[in-house]
Scaffold this active site. Structure first.
Site, PDB file in Angstrom:
ATOM      1  N   TYR A   1       3.862   7.459  -6.617  1.00 19.62           N
ATOM      2  CA  TYR A   1       2.495   7.660  -7.108  1.00 19.62           C
ATOM      3  C   TYR A   1       1.595   8.261  -6.028  1.00 19.62           C
ATOM      4  CZ  TYR A   1       3.245   5.515 -11.647  1.00 19.62           C
ATOM      5  OH  TYR A   1       3.685   5.261 -12.923  1.00 19.62           O
TER       6      TYR A   1
ATOM      7  N   HIS B   1      -0.337   7.257 -14.287  1.00 16.42           N
ATOM      8  CA  HIS B   1      -0.676   5.883 -13.906  1.00 16.42           C
ATOM      9  C   HIS B   1      -1.348   5.128 -15.050  1.00 16.42           C
ATOM     10  CE1 HIS B   1      -1.681   2.533 -11.333  1.00 16.42           C
ATOM     11  NE2 HIS B   1      -2.949   2.636 -11.681  1.00 16.42           N
TER      12      HIS B   1
END
Length: 235
Positions: free
Chosen positions: A26, A41
């Protein structure tokens, strides 16, 4: 598509590292493409990527010791996800896994197998998690299934269908898929943010829909793929 991400350095990583490795990815997404990182996300739906267990470490009591680095695999049918991961990792050059910092050594694209002959024999590179909802006095709660239960395979097939339909916005031309009982299983109990999940390393075989087999190979089998569950290889 699938890429191998190799890193160098020495360090210790605890066994429950899935959320650390997801964090590496991420952060890479954010480095390369903020809009993509935000959408992935925040999405509550299937994210269509998965990653393997860490490889190259030496198992000790509480985790893995890396003496000369290691590697993991990242897989997705979404090329923009892989592109962002590669660009973000190249920009940063560091893999922060828990409290340890490793340096990126190289990344390489791996050849995708052709699933022309059935059944296809598969082996997990990260454990498969499949769950259902069960009744409790105050309502419902998720319950992890195991490969000795018929519902494990039923839900696994449904999950493949859902992955395909969400990605391609249409059902596969062939919806028939048979997931044969495994010749080998090993239970793993993995903690993610305070919750333990039962998942299984397996040697198993699949026959039927090539389309569903391909989406399972690229996006992962079962649930929680974006947290490092359900990656397989052809054996």
């Amino acid at each position: 598509m699938r890429i191998k991400i190799s890193f160098g350095g020495r360090g210790f990583v605890p066994f429950n590292y899935n959320h650390y490795l997801a964090g590496v990815l991420y952060r890479a997404f954010r480095e390369a493409d903020l809009e993509l990182a935000y959408s992935v996300h925040k999405s509550k739906n299937i994210k269509h990527f998965t990653f393997s267990d860490l490889k190259g470490g030496r198992a000790v009591k509480d985790g893995l010791v890396f003496d000369m680095g290691g590697y993991f695999l990242l897989s997705s049918p979404r090329h923009e996800v892989l592109k962002a991961a590669v660009e973000g990792l190249l920009d940063n050059g560091v893999l922060q896994i828990g409290s340890e910092r490793f340096h990126l050594e190289r990344m390489e694209v791996l050849k995708t197998p052709e699933f022309n002959h059935m059944p296809v024999k598969l082996r997990t590179l990260s454990p498969i998690n499949v769950s259902t909802m069960i009744k409790i006095p105050c309502g419902l709660k998720p319950w992890d299934l195991n490969p000795s239960e018929a519902k494990f395979y039923e839900n696994l097939r449904r999950n493949l269908m859902k992955k395909y339909e969400l990605f391609y916005d249409k059902p596969p031309s062939n919806t028939e898929v048979e997931i044969h009982p495994p010749s080998y299983t090993k239970q793993r109990r993995i903690e993610i943010k305070g919750t333990f999940h039962r998942a299984y390393m397996m040697d198993f075989s699949v026959s039927g829909s090539k389309e569903l087999l391909e989406i399972g190979y690229e996006a992962g089998f079962g649930e929680k793929n974006s947290m490092g569950f359900g990656m397989v290889e052809v054996r």
